[in-house]
Each structure stands twice: as structure tokens, then as C-alpha cells.
Design an enzyme around this catalytic site. Structure first.
Site, PDB file in Angstrom:
ATOM      1  N   SER A 204       0.837  -1.097  -0.024  1.00  0.00           N
ATOM      2  CA  SER A 204       0.138  -0.010  -0.003  1.00  0.00           C
ATOM      3  C   SER A 204       0.992   1.122  -0.102  1.00  0.00           C
ATOM      4  CB  SER A 204      -0.964  -0.102   1.240  1.00  0.00           C
ATOM      5  OG  SER A 204      -1.793   1.078   1.233  1.00  0.00           O
ATOM      6  N   GLU A 205       0.641   2.346  -0.813  1.00  0.00           N
ATOM      7  CA  GLU A 205       1.732   3.258  -1.023  1.00  0.00           C
ATOM      8  C   GLU A 205       1.667   4.303   0.136  1.00  0.00           C
ATOM      9  OE1 GLU A 205      -1.965   4.784  -3.898  1.00  0.00           O
ATOM     10  OE2 GLU A 205      -0.998   2.886  -2.988  1.00  0.00           O
ATOM     11  N   ASN A 206       0.971   4.092   1.203  1.00  0.00           N
ATOM     12  CA  ASN A 206       1.177   4.856   2.397  1.00  0.00           C
ATOM     13  C   ASN A 206       2.209   4.266   3.509  1.00  0.00           C
ATOM     14  OD1 ASN A 206      -0.929   2.751   2.832  1.00  0.00           O
ATOM     15  ND2 ASN A 206      -1.525   3.778   4.737  1.00  0.00           N
TER      16      ASN A 206
END
Length: 215
Positions: free
Chosen positions: A49-51
């Protein structure tokens, strides 16, 4: 109508069936985030997840929620054994650098040449910003799309000859999973890999603006 379209969870489950063992996968917001809920525990798929989460797991039970553990769509997730957290810059270096085997994004439209449009053009539509989609669309080794075949309300097809929405990226989509079918982008356009039970070729074509091809 003798067929029953898949619901959003059904689309996610259909995608999960096709992800091979060992792939490194990013899931976009919307329908794609549900894919991790349907991968069996004995199959190793590493979700990014890009977070900043590597090794994201399925949604937690209501009594097991960690309020500080969320995906890029701010949905509560779990962390699989061996998972980790990384700096936001490192996470986007993964997204942009060709390290992901697959990215699954939602979309408003996909064109027969693989163009994708997945952000809004008006204020009454749900996604007002492109987020990391542009980085993921060109950075991942493969891009699959999860979306409903027909638009809500207007009944228009999302399977297009040419996208009418602003493009997120050109010519990057490999495969499209809808509530009616699984389509592959080929040199001829949309090739049909699978349809839901009870649907005919004619019914699927009626719901697709672009020409479909069967092999």
C-alpha cells in the site's frame, strides 16, 4: 436476463483467483482493496500500500481493529507475518521503480488500446484526485483494472473504443475484471477470457461500446 452480475466482493474474489504465488501487488482504492480478503492464507502474495505498508493482510474482525493500521484508502487492514512499514518516499520508489509484479486499480473507463481513465471530471463524482495512480500505472510490471461494466444511473459502457474521461495513463492496461466478464487487451482490442454464468456473447457485446473478440 438470465445472468446475475458479480457484486464488488465477487469482482475482488475473481481477481484474487488469478494472482500467482509470490507476486508483489499493489491494490488501489475501491474494489481492488477487497482483493486481499480473498487470497488464501496458504498462498503467499505480498500486498503493498503506497502509504507505506508492505505485507498488508485482509480486513480485521471488528474486535481486532488497530486504528493506526490502514491502507491508502484509509480502510482498516491487518499485517501478515513478515510485514513491515516503510517511509512514504521509499513506498513510492517501489511503486515507480518497476518492483511491483502487479497493480490493480479501479477505473471509470478503459479503452481498447489499454488507456485508463480513473479520476473524476466533475465535482459530483467520488474521486477528485489522481493520487498515486499515475505512478502505479506506469511503474508496475502489469496493470489490471477492477470496475463495473456499466455506469451507474446513465447505463453507459465503461468498455470503450476511446476514453471520454481524462487519461491517467496511455496503453498500460493488460486485463479488465468487471461484474460481467474478464477481458484482456490484445492487438485486436478487447479479448474475452471469461464471462459470468448465463451470459451470452450477444448480451456482453450489447453492454460494451468497444468491439469484443473471442478466440
Amino acid at each position: 436476463m438470465t445472468f446475475r452480475p458479480l457484486d464488488r466482493a465477487g469482482i475482488a474474489a475473481r481477481i484474487a483467483r488469478d494472482i500467482p504465488e509470490g507476486w508483489f501487488v499493489n491494490l488501489g482504492i475501491g474494489i481492488p482493496t477487497g482483493v486481499s480478503d480473498h487470497v488464501p492464507n496458504d498462498r503467499e502474495v505480498i500486498f503493498h500500500s503506497e502509504n507505506g505498508v508492505i505485507g498488508a493482510g485482509p480486513a480485521p474482525a471488528p474486535d481486532k481493529i488497530n486504528p493506526f493500521l490502514v491502507n491508502a484508502g484509509t480502510q482498516h487492514i491487518t499485517l501478515r507475518t513478515g510485514g513491515s512499514f516503510v517511509h512514504h518516499a521509499d513506498s513510492f520508489a517501489i511503486a515507480r521503480g518497476g518492483h511491483l509484479d502487479l497493480c490493480v486499480l479501479g477505473a471509470f473507463e478503459v479503452a481498447e488500446n489499454g488507456d485508463i481513465a480513473n479520476w473524476a471530471r466533475s465535482l459530483d463524482e467520488p474521486v477528485k484526485q489522481v493520487g498515486g495512480a499515475m505512478d502505479l500505472a506506469i511503474g508496475a510490471k502489469r496493470l489490471w483494472v477492477a470496475m463495473e461494466h456499466i455506469t451507474k444511473g446513465h447505463g453507459g459502457s465503461r468498455i470503450r473504443r476511446v476514453c471520454s474521461y481524462p487519461l491517467t495513463a496511455k496503453g498500460v492496461v493488460r486485463r479488465v475484471y468487471t461484474d460481467l466478464a474478464v477481458l484482456e487487451i490484445t492487438p485486436r482490442g478487447f479479448g474475452v477470457l471469461d464471462m459470468i454464468p448465463g451470459m451470452t456473447r450477444e448480451e456482453l457485446q450489447e453492454r460494451s461500446e468497444a468491439e469484443l473478440h473471442w478466440t
